[in-house]
Design an enzyme around this catalytic site. Structure first.
Site, PDB file in Angstrom:
ATOM      1  N   HIS A  74       0.797  -1.233   0.000  1.00 59.39           N
ATOM      2  CA  HIS A  74       0.000   0.000   0.000  1.00 59.39           C
ATOM      3  C   HIS A  74       0.824   1.274   0.000  1.00 59.39           C
ATOM      4  CE1 HIS A  74      -4.131  -1.454   0.589  1.00 59.39           C
ATOM      5  NE2 HIS A  74      -3.542  -2.496   1.143  1.00 59.39           N
TER       6      HIS A  74
ATOM      7  N   THR B 272      -8.401   6.779  -2.339  1.00 62.81           N
ATOM      8  CA  THR B 272      -9.771   6.326  -2.580  1.00 62.81           C
ATOM      9  C   THR B 272     -10.756   7.461  -2.324  1.00 62.81           C
ATOM     10  OG1 THR B 272      -9.814   5.472  -0.326  1.00 62.81           O
ATOM     11  CG2 THR B 272      -9.402   3.876  -2.097  1.00 62.81           C
TER      12      THR B 272
ATOM     13  N   LYS C 191       0.799  14.453   1.255  1.00 58.08           N
ATOM     14  CA  LYS C 191      -0.507  14.782   0.682  1.00 58.08           C
ATOM     15  C   LYS C 191      -0.636  16.284   0.386  1.00 58.08           C
ATOM     16  CE  LYS C 191      -2.944  10.846   2.862  1.00 58.08           C
ATOM     17  NZ  LYS C 191      -3.777  10.196   1.828  1.00 58.08           N
TER      18      LYS C 191
ATOM     19  N   LYS D 231      -8.573  14.174   4.247  1.00 61.91           N
ATOM     20  CA  LYS D 231      -7.753  12.969   4.238  1.00 61.91           C
ATOM     21  C   LYS D 231      -6.816  13.075   5.425  1.00 61.91           C
ATOM     22  CE  LYS D 231      -6.450  14.071  -0.019  1.00 61.91           C
ATOM     23  NZ  LYS D 231      -6.436  12.831  -0.793  1.00 61.91           N
ATOM     24  N   ARG D 232      -6.076  12.001   5.759  1.00 67.13           N
ATOM     25  CA  ARG D 232      -5.108  12.126   6.836  1.00 67.13           C
ATOM     26  C   ARG D 232      -4.154  13.283   6.566  1.00 67.13           C
ATOM     27  NH1 ARG D 232      -4.900   8.107  10.854  1.00 67.13           N
ATOM     28  NH2 ARG D 232      -3.243   9.422  11.694  1.00 67.13           N
TER      29      ARG D 232
END
Ligand SMILES: *Cc1c(COP(=O)(O)O)cnc(C)c1O
Length: 851
Positions: A377, A676, A574, A568-569
């Site tokens: 992942h 996702t 990110k 998101k986290r």
């Protein structure tokens, strides 16, 4: 917790044969009232909606239970059925209530029954805690997989851990994240079924001892262990309108009784009870690190606990039917490892087959290496699990023996393939040498598995070219891609009732199980009437989202503005920071009066930071400070708003993605394995602004580049750029960027907190910034400007929105699961179940339910 085991002959079949339960409003209402009064003992004075929620859960649970039994019986009837097991340390399930109603097909009768009793579904669903047994994408993926497998009638059992405390609750105090324990089971959990009768015993510590077996071979014993019990709790996983209910089995740790008893006899009763606590500690809390490893002993205990309990459970069922004959075991069983977290299963399977079932090494290896499959992942090196050999020796000595033996045989194979290439042996060894020897869990997973997959096309390619190149050269046939998805039951049908109704009245309901059918919407993308309805639904959803923001952030979002969302986290890769820099740029434009042709915008950022991740927490603080300045500046007004949404979680995302116009997917290329969240937004008609990273690439392929705002370096350009990256030069040569940096450096957003954002400024301006934020800033500003202009043309924007939904068919986990099944699991779907509520409205070719 524990039951007295008084065995008796099995009950007669008729004991469990009952007439089918009513699925109409009248039967549901009758059961609801009986549960409320007679089972829960509540009366007309009861004010707490919680008890009405519980009465409804009990009502629905009965209907799940009867289908669950049918599903189990179907498995038992077909003793030769091949099965797969999804092993995951995380299942981020969220709430179960409305999903159960949707999949059972009783949303309407339940709503009617509640209405007649003066209740609303909304107030009852709000009573349910999220089952937050996961960090983020990886855990939510596992949950979506379970839904799709049940809907596809695939015989797949999920195995995980029943943490007493799930993902922490996040509060924001003066811009700082505060973590609060998530005691999600405090008011009970009526969805779960305790299965004391399938309790397993797990060994820890002790020592190993060799002995000569009867056949002259060497055998090993694992002695003087401190054992812990693993008690299973089952959760029902209903398929969509198909009468199938699969199982998610979560293990909870409990102390053994004899352990207490020994200490009691030696006079230390209280210490004995203390030891009980130690045992139960194992499943106390979910580790809140996303994409980094904590390296804590308790975490290794959790991993082994999950692996051992689950494998023993599968072997127990095998032996019950086949005795000690394992010749067919590999043909009938398959274990999918969700990242390396359960990869210790490779060694545990070897141990169980040899030490507990008497197989030889070669027999055991032939089985183990055929039944295991590993999903990677992440490409982030800091996320790769390595456990100190020292810890293994102390906690799992027998497992360490097995790993050494696997490694010795594996390195001999490497030496045969590349004679004399010592460097390669060193690189590929399961044991990393150095100051402290470490076990490389990803390598254990690869060596022990028949399949190794990444989770998006780019990610799977990068694995082969980089991280796992040596292994790819040795076993190219093991490597494959399975692009992630999300379940459209929860992430469109359930969370967006307005769009669900419009789509269904337009193209029928086939898309709920065959998401490709959404492409039938494409011809309507320019249809004025359809566009008007589409816009109205988006507006309604923006109203819902705006009231969440108002309630939780105290910020008023104007629903006419562009809703620009990144949830998101919190993680540097990110690049929430890039998003904030852009907001500061917009603020700067407003302050300079550069607002001709302005598009009002509301920016929402949300996500949890790992408690020990200093920079991620600082980025939350920066978001909050910038938001405060902007939202309180009368010169800004409705042109720009920003909010940090606290406690991002599944149930929040169910409100967020339907109300979003612009989806931010802006990671540094080559860092996000798939994503996702990007898929949930696309399905709900948000347009993406994003880099060529993870599944964004495939999203853009599907929706077309005219319906996607692309910017940024490619993964390859990122690697090239690192050699000669000079952010300071970029800042000096671009006045827009320079002014943003100037605002930050002048403490404009931290006037009374001097210096707090210095670490952020340092990392942005460092030539070693791994995330190359400044390199992508200009491209991001320009793409954002394109998005803002596109939004002003509401016909154009609505067309883009419709086409995003219409082309999101690929991103259903139904497709993902069919690919896992076709290429790895090779399971036959179960036959039609007797209590299937409704047949799919339309047949299509894309495969759900096809054999
Ligand atoms: C979908 C989802 C994620 C994953 O989001 P990404 O943007 O892919 O990182 C994380 N947390 C929750 C609660 C989700 O629903």
């Amino acid at each position: 917790m524990s039951i007295k085991v008084i065995e008796r002959s099995t009950p007669a079949a008729w004991l469990t044969e009952l007439p089918p339960m009513g699925m109409d409003a009248k039967s549901i209402s009758a059961d609801f009232r009986r549960y409320f009064s007679h089972t829960l003992g509540r009366d007309r004075h009861t004010k707490y909606a919680h008890y009405m929620y519980e009465a409804l859960v009990l009502t629905l649970r009965d209907r799940l239970w009867e289908r669950w039994k049918d599903t189990r019986y179907a498995y038992e009837e077909d003793r030769g059925v091949r099965r797969a097991y999804y092993l995951s340390m995380e299942f981020l399930m969220g709430r179960a209530l409305s999903n159960a109603m949707l999949n059972l097909g009783v949303t309407e009768p339940v709503s009617k029954a509640l209405y007649d009793m003066g209740l609303t579904l909304e107030e009852l669903t709000e009573c349910e805690n999220d089952a937050g047994l996961g960090n983020g994408g990886l855990g939510r993926l596992a949950a979506c997989f379970m839904d799709s497998c049940a809907t596809l009638r695939l015989p797949v059992v999920g195995y995980g851990i029943r943490y007493a405390y799930g993902m922490f609750r996040q509060r924001i105090e003066n811009g700082h994240q505060i973590e609060e324990p998530d005691h999600w089971l405090r008011s009970g959990n009526l969805w779960e079924l305790e299965r004391t009768e399938y309790t397993q015993r797990i060994k820890f510590g002790g020592r190993t001892e060799g002995f000569l077996k009867a056949d002259g071979e060497m055998g090993w014993r694992w002695l003087d262990t401190h054992d812990v019990l693993a008690v299973p709790y089952d959760l029902p996983i209903p398929g969509y309108h198909n009468g199938t209910v699969n199982t998610l089995r979560l293990w909870s740790a409990a102390a053994t009784d004899e352990f207490d008893f020994e200490d009691f006899n030696s006079g230390s009763y209280t210490e004995a009870v203390g030891a009980k606590n130690m045992a139960e500690n194992i499943t106390m809390v979910l580790y809140p690190n996303d994409a980094t490893e904590s390296g804590k002993e308790l975490r290794l205990r959790q991993q082994y606990f999950l692996a051992s309990a689950s494998l023993q459970d599968v072997l127990r069922q095998w032996v019950r039917i086949h005795g000690e004959d394992f010749s067919e075991f590999a043909a009938k069983n398959c274990f999918q490892l969700n990242d390396t977290h359960p990869s210790i299963s490779v060694a545990e399977m070897m141990r169980l087959l040899m030490d507990e079932h008497g197989l030889t090494w070669d027999q055991s290896w032939a089985i183990t290496s055929k039944v295991m499959a590993y999903t990677n992942h992440t490409l982030l090196p800091e996320a790769l699990e390595r456990w100190p050999v020292r810890l293994f020796r102390q906690l799992l000595p027998r497992i360490l023996d097995v790993i050494y033996e696997i490694n010795a045989r594996f390195l001999a194979e490497v030496a045969r393939r590349w004679p004399g290439d010592i460097e390669r042996q060193r690189r590929m060894s399961l044991i990393e040498e150095g100051y402290e020897q470490q076990v490389r869990m990803a390598y254990l997973a690869i060596v022990g598995s028949t399949s190794v997959n990444g989770v998006a096309a780019l990610h799977s390619e990068l694995l082969k070219q980089g991280l796992f190149l040596d292994f790819y050269e040795l076993w190219p046939e093991k490597f494959n891609n399975k692009t992630n998805g999300v379940t459209q039951r929860r992430w469109l049908a359930g969370c967006n009732p307005g769009l669900n109704a419009l789509i269904t009245e337009t193209i029928g309901s086939g898309w709920v199980t065959h998401l490709d059918e959404l492409k039938k919407l494409a011809p309507l993308a320019d249809d004025a009437k359809f566009q008007a309805k589409w816009r109205q639904i988006k507006l309604d959803n923006k109203v819902r989202l705006a009231s969440l923001v108002e309630a939780d952030c105290g910020v008023t979002f104007n629903t006419a503005a562009l809703f620009d969302v990144q949830v998101k986290r919190m993680h540097e890769y990110k690049r929430q920071l890039l998003n904030i820099l852009h907001v500061i740029h917009l603020y700067d434009r407003i302050k300079r009066g550069d607002t001709a042709n302005w598009t009002p915008r509301c920016v929402l950022i949300g996500g949890k930071a790992a408690p020990g991740y200093y920079m991620a927490k600082l980025i939350i603080k920066l978001t909050c400070n910038v938001a405060k300045v902007i939202n309180n500046d009368p010169a800004v007004g409705d042109k720009l708003k920003m909010a940090f949404l606290p406690n991002y979680r599944v149930s929040a995302m169910e409100l967020i993605c339907p109300g979003t116009d612009l989806s931010e997917q802006i990671s540094t290329a080559g860092k996000e394995a798939s994503g996702t969240g990007n898929m949930k937004f696309m399905m709900n008609g948000a347009v993406t602004i994003g880099t060529l990273d993870g599944a964004n690439i495939e999203i853009r392929e599907e929706c077309g580049d005219e319906n996607f705002f692309l910017f940024g370096l490619t993964a390859q350009e990122v690697e090239e750029r690192r050699q000669s990256y000079n952010p300071v030069e970029i800042i000096h040569s671009d006045p827009d960027i320079a002014r943003v940096m100037q605002l930050l450096e002048s403490a404009h957003f931290n006037q009374f907190e001097q210096g707090i954002f210095d670490p952020i400024l340092h990392s942005l301006t460092s030539p070693h910034d791994p995330w190359l934020t400044i390199a992508d800033f200009r491209g991001f500003i320009d793409a954002q400007q394109q998005a803002a202009l596109a939004y002003q043309d509401q016909k154009r924007w609505t067309r883009m929105s419709i086409l995003n939904t219409a082309t999101s068919g690929k991103f259903s986990t139904d497709r993902t699961m069919l690919e896992y099944n076709a290429e790895i699991w090779k399971l036959n779907p179960l036959p039609e179940m007797p209590l299937a509520e409704a047949k799919p409205a339309a047949k299509s070719t894309s495969g759900v339910g096809s054999k």
